[in-house]
Design a protein around this motif. Sequence first.
Motif, PDB file in Angstrom:
ATOM      1  N   ALA A 131      18.346  12.001  -0.946  1.00 53.09           N
ATOM      2  CA  ALA A 131      18.859  12.141   0.415  1.00 53.09           C
ATOM      3  C   ALA A 131      17.995  11.342   1.389  1.00 53.09           C
ATOM      4  CB  ALA A 131      18.890  13.613   0.825  1.00 53.09           C
ATOM      5  N   TYR A 132      16.697  11.315   1.122  1.00 47.35           N
ATOM      6  CA  TYR A 132      15.756  10.615   1.998  1.00 47.35           C
ATOM      7  C   TYR A 132      16.055   9.112   2.054  1.00 47.35           C
ATOM      8  CZ  TYR A 132      11.347   8.621   3.611  1.00 47.35           C
ATOM      9  OH  TYR A 132      10.400   7.880   4.279  1.00 47.35           O
ATOM     10  N   ASP A 133      16.555   8.576   0.934  1.00 48.54           N
ATOM     11  CA  ASP A 133      16.856   7.138   0.893  1.00 48.54           C
ATOM     12  C   ASP A 133      18.204   6.817   1.512  1.00 48.54           C
ATOM     13  OD1 ASP A 133      14.570   6.444  -0.819  1.00 48.54           O
ATOM     14  OD2 ASP A 133      15.642   7.638  -2.307  1.00 48.54           O
ATOM     15  N   LEU A 134      18.997   7.857   1.758  1.00 52.31           N
ATOM     16  CA  LEU A 134      20.403   7.620   2.099  1.00 52.31           C
ATOM     17  C   LEU A 134      20.760   7.942   3.549  1.00 52.31           C
ATOM     18  CD1 LEU A 134      22.018   8.921  -1.193  1.00 52.31           C
ATOM     19  CD2 LEU A 134      21.938   6.575  -0.389  1.00 52.31           C
ATOM     20  N   ILE A 135      19.742   8.181   4.393  1.00 49.72           N
ATOM     21  CA  ILE A 135      20.059   8.417   5.802  1.00 49.72           C
ATOM     22  C   ILE A 135      20.512   7.079   6.373  1.00 49.72           C
ATOM     23  CG2 ILE A 135      19.206   9.270   8.012  1.00 49.72           C
ATOM     24  CD1 ILE A 135      16.757  10.351   6.278  1.00 49.72           C
ATOM     25  N   PRO A 136      21.747   7.014   6.894  1.00 50.28           N
ATOM     26  CA  PRO A 136      22.243   5.722   7.361  1.00 50.28           C
ATOM     27  C   PRO A 136      21.282   5.077   8.363  1.00 50.28           C
ATOM     28  CG  PRO A 136      23.996   7.335   7.388  1.00 50.28           C
ATOM     29  CD  PRO A 136      22.736   8.076   7.059  1.00 50.28           C
ATOM     30  N   ILE A 137      21.161   3.790   8.293  1.00 49.05           N
ATOM     31  CA  ILE A 137      20.353   2.962   9.186  1.00 49.05           C
ATOM     32  C   ILE A 137      18.868   3.321   9.128  1.00 49.05           C
ATOM     33  CG2 ILE A 137      20.006   2.121  11.553  1.00 49.05           C
ATOM     34  CD1 ILE A 137      22.945   2.593  12.058  1.00 49.05           C
ATOM     35  N   LEU A 138      18.519   4.590   9.368  1.00 50.18           N
ATOM     36  CA  LEU A 138      17.105   4.969   9.461  1.00 50.18           C
ATOM     37  C   LEU A 138      16.344   4.682   8.169  1.00 50.18           C
ATOM     38  CD1 LEU A 138      17.206   8.296  11.511  1.00 50.18           C
ATOM     39  CD2 LEU A 138      16.681   5.969  12.265  1.00 50.18           C
ATOM     40  N   SER A 139      16.929   5.060   7.015  1.00 51.60           N
ATOM     41  CA  SER A 139      16.247   4.812   5.746  1.00 51.60           C
ATOM     42  C   SER A 139      15.941   3.330   5.593  1.00 51.60           C
ATOM     43  CB  SER A 139      17.109   5.261   4.568  1.00 51.60           C
ATOM     44  OG  SER A 139      17.209   6.653   4.552  1.00 51.60           O
ATOM     45  N   TRP A 140      16.950   2.525   5.929  1.00 53.47           N
ATOM     46  CA  TRP A 140      16.771   1.078   5.799  1.00 53.47           C
ATOM     47  C   TRP A 140      15.614   0.605   6.685  1.00 53.47           C
ATOM     48  CZ3 TRP A 140      16.767  -3.488   8.470  1.00 53.47           C
ATOM     49  CH2 TRP A 140      16.949  -4.654   7.715  1.00 53.47           C
ATOM     50  N   LEU A 141      15.545   1.130   7.921  1.00 49.23           N
ATOM     51  CA  LEU A 141      14.485   0.721   8.843  1.00 49.23           C
ATOM     52  C   LEU A 141      13.122   1.182   8.343  1.00 49.23           C
ATOM     53  CD1 LEU A 141      16.088   1.395  12.354  1.00 49.23           C
ATOM     54  CD2 LEU A 141      15.582  -0.813  11.301  1.00 49.23           C
ATOM     55  N   PHE A 142      13.028   2.474   7.937  1.00 50.34           N
ATOM     56  CA  PHE A 142      11.737   3.007   7.502  1.00 50.34           C
ATOM     57  C   PHE A 142      11.233   2.300   6.249  1.00 50.34           C
ATOM     58  CE2 PHE A 142      12.766   7.143   9.798  1.00 50.34           C
ATOM     59  CZ  PHE A 142      11.986   6.778  10.886  1.00 50.34           C
ATOM     60  N   LEU A 143      12.170   1.978   5.353  1.00 50.33           N
ATOM     61  CA  LEU A 143      11.767   1.340   4.104  1.00 50.33           C
ATOM     62  C   LEU A 143      11.729  -0.184   4.259  1.00 50.33           C
ATOM     63  CD1 LEU A 143      13.910   3.640   1.795  1.00 50.33           C
ATOM     64  CD2 LEU A 143      11.429   3.714   2.078  1.00 50.33           C
ATOM     65  N   ARG A 144      11.908  -0.657   5.482  1.00 51.04           N
ATOM     66  CA  ARG A 144      11.895  -2.095   5.819  1.00 51.04           C
ATOM     67  C   ARG A 144      12.811  -2.904   4.901  1.00 51.04           C
ATOM     68  NH1 ARG A 144       6.748  -0.631   5.862  1.00 51.04           N
ATOM     69  NH2 ARG A 144       5.747  -0.239   7.853  1.00 51.04           N
ATOM     70  N   GLY A 145      13.993  -2.338   4.656  1.00 51.12           N
ATOM     71  CA  GLY A 145      14.985  -3.078   3.880  1.00 51.12           C
ATOM     72  C   GLY A 145      14.618  -3.290   2.424  1.00 51.12           C
ATOM     73  N   ARG A 146      13.790  -2.385   1.872  1.00 51.50           N
ATOM     74  CA  ARG A 146      13.451  -2.521   0.456  1.00 51.50           C
ATOM     75  C   ARG A 146      13.683  -1.212  -0.288  1.00 51.50           C
ATOM     76  NH1 ARG A 146      11.509  -7.042  -0.834  1.00 51.50           N
ATOM     77  NH2 ARG A 146      10.855  -8.446   0.809  1.00 51.50           N
ATOM     78  N   CYS A 147      13.936  -1.352  -1.597  1.00 52.40           N
ATOM     79  CA  CYS A 147      14.089  -0.165  -2.426  1.00 52.40           C
ATOM     80  C   CYS A 147      12.719   0.499  -2.558  1.00 52.40           C
ATOM     81  CB  CYS A 147      14.636  -0.545  -3.799  1.00 52.40           C
ATOM     82  SG  CYS A 147      14.533   0.784  -5.000  1.00 52.40           S
ATOM     83  N   ARG A 148      12.679   1.847  -2.407  1.00 48.71           N
ATOM     84  CA  ARG A 148      11.413   2.572  -2.424  1.00 48.71           C
ATOM     85  C   ARG A 148      10.770   2.528  -3.813  1.00 48.71           C
ATOM     86  NH1 ARG A 148      10.373   8.360  -1.768  1.00 48.71           N
ATOM     87  NH2 ARG A 148      12.597   8.764  -1.924  1.00 48.71           N
ATOM     88  N   TYR A 149      11.591   2.309  -4.833  1.00 51.44           N
ATOM     89  CA  TYR A 149      11.068   2.411  -6.200  1.00 51.44           C
ATOM     90  C   TYR A 149      10.674   1.056  -6.766  1.00 51.44           C
ATOM     91  CZ  TYR A 149      13.382   6.757  -5.250  1.00 51.44           C
ATOM     92  OH  TYR A 149      13.776   7.918  -4.649  1.00 51.44           O
ATOM     93  N   CYS A 150      11.528   0.044  -6.577  1.00 49.99           N
ATOM     94  CA  CYS A 150      11.233  -1.232  -7.221  1.00 49.99           C
ATOM     95  C   CYS A 150      10.960  -2.345  -6.211  1.00 49.99           C
ATOM     96  CB  CYS A 150      12.382  -1.650  -8.134  1.00 49.99           C
ATOM     97  SG  CYS A 150      13.874  -2.085  -7.225  1.00 49.99           S
ATOM     98  N   GLY A 151      11.142  -2.065  -4.931  1.00 48.98           N
ATOM     99  CA  GLY A 151      10.816  -3.070  -3.920  1.00 48.98           C
ATOM    100  C   GLY A 151      11.845  -4.167  -3.742  1.00 48.98           C
ATOM    101  N   ALA A 152      12.970  -4.087  -4.484  1.00 53.36           N
ATOM    102  CA  ALA A 152      14.027  -5.088  -4.311  1.00 53.36           C
ATOM    103  C   ALA A 152      14.562  -4.996  -2.886  1.00 53.36           C
ATOM    104  CB  ALA A 152      15.155  -4.837  -5.305  1.00 53.36           C
TER     105      ALA A 152
END
Length: 266
Positions: A46-67
């Motif tokens: 759920a933490y990865d799937l908050i619209p827009i915010l997750s993308w911003l917090f994770l700076r547009g990268r996957c939290r697990y593999c960095g893609a």
Amino acid sequence: MIYILIILTGIFIGSFLNVCIARLPAHQSISTPPSHCPNCNRQLTAYDLIPILSWLFLRGRCRYCGASISVRYPAIELLTGVLFALCFNEFGLGPELFKALILTSFLIVITFIDYDHQLILDRVVIWLAGTGVCINVLINHFNIILQYIGVSTAFYAGYTSFTSMLLGALLGGGLLLIVALVSRGGMGGGDIKFAAALGLWLGWQYTLMTLLLAFLLGGVIGVVVLALKIKGRKDVIPFGPFIALGAFISLLYGIDLLRIYIRWLL
Ligand SMILES: [Zn+2]
């Protein structure tokens, strides 16, 4: 306040539309499996799937593999939110808003799938046609239904007759069929079916306006794209997005456009 609520609704619907855009062309189910990273296949929380915010917090990268995750995901979420707000601004609360939001969602999905794959899926068009007829019939009888269940408020609800829906479908599909025959392949079968399905939603007047706008916008943007050499003469520029944009403008501002046009004529 209500605008914030509408925009948030749009953003969440937008994140579902992203799933449709990614999965429908690949013939995958839109409900299972749960969202996962396309690169490392880790299931997203759920933490990865908050619209827009997750993308911003994770700076547009996957939290697990960095893609890196395309900026298009949050952009489509935001776009849906903004378009929903425009619909609300035009129609206020009521059945017309409901119709506009559903049509807008379809238009976004069709636009981006067509942009990615130069393809308008039959399944999506069939759903578009079916919901269009259902919603128009529902809206045509909206106040009667309300009376029946004892609510006496008469909402404003536009009326789209069966004749107008049928004419819209024939006009939308027919005009593009003629263009396809004359231009020999310049127009795909998907565009023809898409325009026919829109006819059912919009009735013949707005369908005509939709196609006029689509050709106008397509022509202008096509010339700009060629002039800036973004695409060459031989590249395919999908027409679906222009039909979608034309439909959105006709639905929301069709009456205003007609008024301006008539004033300009007189
Ligand atoms: Zn990953």
